[in-house]
Design a protein around this motif. Structure first.
Motif, PDB file in Angstrom:
ATOM      1  N   SER A 197       0.824  -1.207   0.000  1.00 12.27           N
ATOM      2  CA  SER A 197       0.000   0.000   0.000  1.00 12.27           C
ATOM      3  C   SER A 197       0.861   1.261   0.000  1.00 12.27           C
ATOM      4  O   SER A 197       1.917   1.320   0.634  1.00 12.27           O
ATOM      5  N   ASN A 198       0.373   2.314  -0.696  1.00 10.86           N
ATOM      6  CA  ASN A 198       1.091   3.581  -0.669  1.00 10.86           C
ATOM      7  C   ASN A 198       0.840   4.351   0.623  1.00 10.86           C
ATOM      8  O   ASN A 198       1.341   5.466   0.788  1.00 10.86           O
ATOM      9  N   LEU A 199       0.103   3.755   1.559  1.00  6.95           N
ATOM     10  CA  LEU A 199      -0.045   4.342   2.887  1.00  6.95           C
ATOM     11  C   LEU A 199       1.111   3.961   3.809  1.00  6.95           C
ATOM     12  O   LEU A 199       1.215   4.480   4.919  1.00  6.95           O
ATOM     13  N   ILE A 200       1.963   3.058   3.373  1.00  9.09           N
ATOM     14  CA  ILE A 200       3.186   2.730   4.112  1.00  9.09           C
ATOM     15  C   ILE A 200       4.205   3.830   3.868  1.00  9.09           C
ATOM     16  O   ILE A 200       4.322   4.364   2.749  1.00  9.09           O
ATOM     17  N   ASP A 201       4.949   4.220   4.907  1.00 11.88           N
ATOM     18  CA  ASP A 201       5.896   5.327   4.772  1.00 11.88           C
ATOM     19  C   ASP A 201       6.889   5.074   3.646  1.00 11.88           C
ATOM     20  O   ASP A 201       7.383   3.944   3.469  1.00 11.88           O
ATOM     21  N   VAL A 202       7.197   6.122   2.908  1.00 12.22           N
ATOM     22  CA  VAL A 202       8.018   5.975   1.701  1.00 12.22           C
ATOM     23  C   VAL A 202       9.427   5.478   2.013  1.00 12.22           C
ATOM     24  O   VAL A 202      10.052   4.837   1.169  1.00 12.22           O
ATOM     25  N   ASP A 203       9.940   5.778   3.238  1.00 12.44           N
ATOM     26  CA  ASP A 203      11.319   5.372   3.529  1.00 12.44           C
ATOM     27  C   ASP A 203      11.455   3.867   3.706  1.00 12.44           C
ATOM     28  O   ASP A 203      12.584   3.355   3.710  1.00 12.44           O
ATOM     29  N   VAL A 204      10.325   3.135   3.859  1.00 17.01           N
ATOM     30  CA  VAL A 204      10.407   1.674   3.980  1.00 17.01           C
ATOM     31  C   VAL A 204       9.593   0.969   2.893  1.00 17.01           C
ATOM     32  O   VAL A 204       9.450  -0.249   2.916  1.00 17.01           O
ATOM     33  N   GLN A 205       9.069   1.737   1.927  1.00 19.98           N
ATOM     34  CA  GLN A 205       8.277   1.100   0.877  1.00 19.98           C
ATOM     35  C   GLN A 205       9.100   0.133   0.032  1.00 19.98           C
ATOM     36  O   GLN A 205       8.542  -0.766  -0.602  1.00 19.98           O
ATOM     37  N   SER A 206      10.416   0.282   0.047  1.00 20.77           N
ATOM     38  CA  SER A 206      11.254  -0.662  -0.700  1.00 20.77           C
ATOM     39  C   SER A 206      11.170  -2.070  -0.131  1.00 20.77           C
ATOM     40  O   SER A 206      11.506  -3.051  -0.804  1.00 20.77           O
ATOM     41  N   MET A 207      10.700  -2.189   1.120  1.00 13.59           N
ATOM     42  CA  MET A 207      10.545  -3.510   1.741  1.00 13.59           C
ATOM     43  C   MET A 207       9.208  -4.158   1.386  1.00 13.59           C
ATOM     44  O   MET A 207       9.014  -5.353   1.652  1.00 13.59           O
TER      45      MET A 207
ATOM     46  N   ALA B 192      -3.430   1.617  11.397  1.00 13.63           N
ATOM     47  CA  ALA B 192      -3.010   0.265  11.013  1.00 13.63           C
ATOM     48  C   ALA B 192      -1.814   0.297  10.075  1.00 13.63           C
ATOM     49  O   ALA B 192      -0.891  -0.521  10.199  1.00 13.63           O
ATOM     50  N   TYR B 193      -1.780   1.248   9.141  1.00  8.51           N
ATOM     51  CA  TYR B 193      -0.643   1.314   8.220  1.00  8.51           C
ATOM     52  C   TYR B 193       0.587   1.931   8.881  1.00  8.51           C
ATOM     53  O   TYR B 193       1.728   1.616   8.509  1.00  8.51           O
ATOM     54  N   GLU B 194       0.395   2.792   9.870  1.00  5.89           N
ATOM     55  CA  GLU B 194       1.539   3.238  10.646  1.00  5.89           C
ATOM     56  C   GLU B 194       2.155   2.061  11.405  1.00  5.89           C
ATOM     57  O   GLU B 194       3.383   1.982  11.589  1.00  5.89           O
ATOM     58  N   GLN B 195       1.319   1.118  11.837  1.00  5.58           N
ATOM     59  CA  GLN B 195       1.819  -0.076  12.520  1.00  5.58           C
ATOM     60  C   GLN B 195       2.569  -0.990  11.544  1.00  5.58           C
ATOM     61  O   GLN B 195       3.584  -1.584  11.893  1.00  5.58           O
ATOM     62  N   VAL B 196       2.065  -1.119  10.317  1.00  5.15           N
ATOM     63  CA  VAL B 196       2.802  -1.886   9.307  1.00  5.15           C
ATOM     64  C   VAL B 196       4.155  -1.233   9.048  1.00  5.15           C
ATOM     65  O   VAL B 196       5.191  -1.914   8.959  1.00  5.15           O
ATOM     66  N   THR B 197       4.163   0.097   8.938  1.00  6.68           N
ATOM     67  CA  THR B 197       5.427   0.815   8.758  1.00  6.68           C
ATOM     68  C   THR B 197       6.387   0.521   9.893  1.00  6.68           C
ATOM     69  O   THR B 197       7.589   0.268   9.672  1.00  6.68           O
ATOM     70  N   GLN B 198       5.885   0.557  11.140  1.00  4.67           N
ATOM     71  CA  GLN B 198       6.742   0.270  12.286  1.00  4.67           C
ATOM     72  C   GLN B 198       7.282  -1.156  12.233  1.00  4.67           C
ATOM     73  O   GLN B 198       8.456  -1.403  12.540  1.00  4.67           O
ATOM     74  N   GLN B 199       6.441  -2.095  11.839  1.00  6.32           N
ATOM     75  CA  GLN B 199       6.898  -3.490  11.721  1.00  6.32           C
ATOM     76  C   GLN B 199       7.989  -3.607  10.661  1.00  6.32           C
ATOM     77  O   GLN B 199       8.972  -4.346  10.859  1.00  6.32           O
ATOM     78  N   TYR B 200       7.845  -2.898   9.545  1.00 13.45           N
ATOM     79  CA  TYR B 200       8.890  -2.921   8.519  1.00 13.45           C
ATOM     80  C   TYR B 200      10.213  -2.395   9.088  1.00 13.45           C
ATOM     81  O   TYR B 200      11.295  -2.941   8.808  1.00 13.45           O
ATOM     82  N   ARG B 201      10.126  -1.337   9.886  1.00  7.94           N
ATOM     83  CA  ARG B 201      11.356  -0.777  10.459  1.00  7.94           C
ATOM     84  C   ARG B 201      11.987  -1.765  11.437  1.00  7.94           C
ATOM     85  O   ARG B 201      13.200  -1.963  11.443  1.00  7.94           O
ATOM     86  N   TRP B 202      11.168  -2.358  12.298  1.00  8.18           N
ATOM     87  CA  TRP B 202      11.705  -3.343  13.234  1.00  8.18           C
ATOM     88  C   TRP B 202      12.299  -4.545  12.495  1.00  8.18           C
ATOM     89  O   TRP B 202      13.345  -5.061  12.871  1.00  8.18           O
ATOM     90  N   ALA B 203      11.603  -5.002  11.459  1.00  7.08           N
ATOM     91  CA  ALA B 203      12.103  -6.150  10.691  1.00  7.08           C
ATOM     92  C   ALA B 203      13.410  -5.806   9.991  1.00  7.08           C
ATOM     93  O   ALA B 203      14.329  -6.637   9.903  1.00  7.08           O
ATOM     94  N   ASN B 204      13.514  -4.581   9.501  1.00 10.86           N
ATOM     95  CA  ASN B 204      14.738  -4.168   8.822  1.00 10.86           C
ATOM     96  C   ASN B 204      15.923  -4.159   9.778  1.00 10.86           C
ATOM     97  O   ASN B 204      17.070  -4.350   9.372  1.00 10.86           O
ATOM     98  N   ALA B 205      15.630  -3.979  11.067  1.00 12.89           N
ATOM     99  CA  ALA B 205      16.664  -4.033  12.099  1.00 12.89           C
ATOM    100  C   ALA B 205      16.801  -5.433  12.685  1.00 12.89           C
ATOM    101  O   ALA B 205      17.469  -5.614  13.712  1.00 12.89           O
ATOM    102  N   ALA B 206      16.175  -6.406  12.026  1.00 12.04           N
ATOM    103  CA  ALA B 206      16.215  -7.810  12.459  1.00 12.04           C
ATOM    104  C   ALA B 206      15.608  -8.004  13.847  1.00 12.04           C
ATOM    105  O   ALA B 206      16.017  -8.886  14.599  1.00 12.04           O
ATOM    106  N   GLN B 207      14.614  -7.171  14.177  1.00  9.27           N
ATOM    107  CA  GLN B 207      13.912  -7.285  15.461  1.00  9.27           C
ATOM    108  C   GLN B 207      12.401  -7.186  15.241  1.00  9.27           C
ATOM    109  O   GLN B 207      11.738  -6.316  15.804  1.00  9.27           O
ATOM    110  N   PRO B 208      11.842  -8.042  14.408  1.00  9.35           N
ATOM    111  CA  PRO B 208      10.406  -7.927  14.125  1.00  9.35           C
ATOM    112  C   PRO B 208       9.555  -8.244  15.346  1.00  9.35           C
ATOM    113  O   PRO B 208       9.923  -9.059  16.190  1.00  9.35           O
ATOM    114  N   MET B 209       8.422  -7.573  15.454  1.00  6.00           N
ATOM    115  CA  MET B 209       7.435  -7.938  16.467  1.00  6.00           C
ATOM    116  C   MET B 209       6.817  -9.272  16.078  1.00  6.00           C
ATOM    117  O   MET B 209       6.505  -9.512  14.912  1.00  6.00           O
TER     118      MET B 209
END
Length: 625
Positions: free
Chosen positions: A69-79, A132-149
């Motif tokens: 979704s384009n509601l995910i923050d652009v800095d993690v949309q590559s994920m 909900a999409y801010e939460q998906v964005t946060q999960q992408y950030r955590w996953a990118n740091a190898a610490q997914p919820m």
């Protein structure tokens, strides 16, 4: 006009779990639709079933999300192309939080997750997002740091005051993804919830009914599968085609409800943010054609798991046709709304006559029944369980010969049969039931060696067997029952160590397994049954003096370990590789029960417990996963 494609999942080596890649042409509208909420009939606390569980049921509070979704923050949309697991986890986490019954305050990263608010996606110009999409964005950030919820961490965050009676199994680090296969958090007077991830490619318990049962019990569920392309290969030795499969990609989706029909489960597919009806099955006839030839014409199947069958997810082809086969890899579940009365709930209490030495469960016409027998008097009953395990109704009663010590139930073509054995004389009756339950049908009478102290039925290679064991001598044998229930053949015999008092057989992916227990010294073996005995997978020492019984459950194997002298009991969840077990529940039932009768009714697991000396009888509903 918008065209949707479900994203293709690939394996992301930068993370500890699989990701997904969307094909070109996918259009993402960024819409979020919450699960329909109707308050007529609820099963557990997370299902809405306006016409009951035989109709359409919807998981309450489940968001419909898209991984790209384009509601995910652009800095993690590559994920996003690899985000099917992240987004499905977000779907399940939000559902469990929305349906939680615990009043406990949220802590740690679960609190961070829940307090996120709608913002914008950081684009130019910015696009307004949703929570909900801010939460998906946060999960992408955590996953990118190898610490997914993940689910076990969320469950841990409810233990705010260190008031747990028992929580995570030994070796489970809930903050580390992949550390825990399963976990529970049992608080002082209630069960907050449970979480699990079961790798299920080698098992057969993941079915439509299993998924429905888990949702009804209060779990938010997701499933991971691999997309395989079938390819026929000519086999001259077979004189026909064998079917092979090549992995192309992987994907994860969440279950959002169920309905009647050939495709009874509903999913929220994060690949395109759409809902689909699917079936979870191992029946290849549902697909029909593989690489241009009919399933019925395939001479041999080379399934990815190396077994004779493998479970797959099939989308309704009228809506989503595909030549691929989506083989199940693992199934994950999370609940924060298990019964506040606890994982074992008493549903019936009464008093029967004393002296019943055997209570044997069996199923007829889809309904649970039992055979009750008194070895001293020969009195016998055939009983049918009332709804909700609220006692039994005697359908037939009579007086048989005395002295039968063991009754072993099994089924042929889903119809009940049993063996009645007299350990003193060696007499063995091969019996079944008439459809009206007015007396038994004796198929044959034979004489076996006297002295066997345990008889445990199991299925191997699709055929019925009995394990016969003498705890005093260690003599043991496999008895293979014929297809009409009128005879048997000894296929193996040997000598084991003495003293084993209880055996509990169960199935893992079509392979029989066994738990063997010695009540005198507490020794327990976890075994795989093979044609020439067993292969011991592990051993341990438990408390002494317990009774052990395989529990009826449409899911992974469980056994009940019960101490008659104290009433203490535990349900032990058996590992999916058969090597060990761990408590899923530990508590107290009632003291002095001599017989435990496990059975299923209405898709729920129960046990009936009876005291031969007092006549006290109680039924319990179990919460298992």
């Amino acid at each position: 006009m918008k065209t949707y494609f479900r994203a293709a999942c690939l394996l992301s080596l930068s993370l500890s779990f699989a990701g997904c890649g969307a094909p070109e042409g996918t259009e993402n509208v960024g819409e979020e639709v919450l699960g329909e909420v109707r308050g007529d009939i609820k099963v557990g606390s997370s299902m809405d079933c306006p016409t009951g569980t035989s109709g359409t049921c919807t998981v309450l509070g489940m968001p419909l999300l898209s991984q790209t979704s384009n509601l995910i923050d652009v800095d993690v949309q590559s994920m996003s192309p690899w985000g099917c697991y992240d987004t499905s986890i977000a779907t399940v986490v939000n559902t469990a939080l929305a349906n939680r019954t615990s009043p406990r305050a949220l802590t740690d990263r679960t609190l961070t997750w829940d307090t996120l608010v709608a913002g914008n996606n950081g684009a130019t110009p910015p696009l307004a997002t949703t929570k909900a999409y801010e939460q998906v964005t946060q999960q992408y950030r955590w996953a990118n740091a190898a610490q997914p919820m993940y689910f076990h961490e969320l469950l841990k965050d409810f233990d705010t005051a260190s008031t747990t009676v028992r929580k995570f199994p030994t070796g489970c680090a809930p903050d580390v993804y992949g550390s825990c296969a399963w976990s529970t958090s049992v608080l002082v007077n209630d069960t907050v919830g449970a979480a699990f991830r079961d790798f299920s490619d080698q098992t057969r318990h993941v079915t439509n009914d299993y998924i429905k049962g888990q949702m009804n019990a209060g779990f938010a569920m997701m499933i991971a599968y691999g997309r395989y392309t079938p390819q026929k290969v000519w086999d001259a030795n077979l004189g026909g085609y064998r079917m092979t499969f090549t992995l192309g990609s992987q994907h994860k989706v969440a279950f959002s409800g169920y309905q009647a029909g050939t495709y009874p489960l509903r999913i929220n597919d994060v690949g395109d943010g759409q809902r689909y009806n699917v079936s979870v099955t191992s029946d290849v006839s549902l697909i029909g054609t593989f690489d241009g030839i009919a399933a019925s014409s395939v001479k041999a199947w080379d399934f990815p798991n190396g077994r004779k069958e493998q479970t797959f997810v099939r989308y309704d082809p009228a809506v989503s046709p595909t030549p691929q086969v989506f083989f199940v890899e693992h199934v994950d579940g999370l609940s924060l709304s298990l019964p506040t009365s606890g994982p074992v709930r008493q549903v019936f209490s009464g008093t029967w006559g004393t002296g019943w030495t055997t209570l044997m469960p069996f199923t007829l016409n889809g309904e649970p029944h039992q055979l009750a027998y008194n070895t001293s008097t020969g009195a016998v009953h055939f009983d049918k369980f009332y709804a909700n395990a609220n006692g039994t109704n005697t359908v037939w009663s009579y007086t048989w010969g005395t002295g039968f010590t063991h009754f072993a139930p099994y089924s042929i073509n889903n119809y009940p049969y049993f063996i009645a054995y007299n350990s003193t004389t060696g007499d063995a009756h091969y019996d079944t039931f008439p459809s009206n339950l007015q007396g038994p049908i004796i198929k044959a009478i034979k004489t076996w060696p006297a002295g066997f102290t345990s008889i445990e039925p199991f299925v191997m290679n699709g055929e019925n067997y009995l394990l016969l064991y003498n705890k005093n001598t260690g003599a043991v044998r496999h008895e293979k029952l014929n297809s009409t229930g009128s005879d048997s053949t000894t296929t193996w015999s040997g000598t084991w160590g003495t003293g084993f008092t209880h055996f509990a057989a169960y199935d893992i992916g079509g392979t029989p397994h066994l738990v063997a227990y010695n009540a005198a010294n507490g020794l327990i073996h976890h075994d795989r049954i093979v044609s020439n005995g067993v292969s011991v997978l592990s051993s341990a020492t438990l408390a002494t003096g317990m009774n052990l019984k395989t529990l009826a459950f449409n899911g992974p194997g469980h056994v009940l370990a019960y101490q008659p002298g104290t009433g203490s009991a535990s349900t032990k969840r058996l590992a999916l590789d058969g090597t060990t077990s761990a408590d899923a529940f530990a508590g107290t039932m009632f003291t002095g029960a001599t017989t435990v009768v496990p059975f299923m009714q209405g898709g729920k697991p129960y046990v009936l417990m009876y005291s031969q000396s007092t006549g006290t009888v109680r039924s319990y509903e179990l919460s298992m996963f």
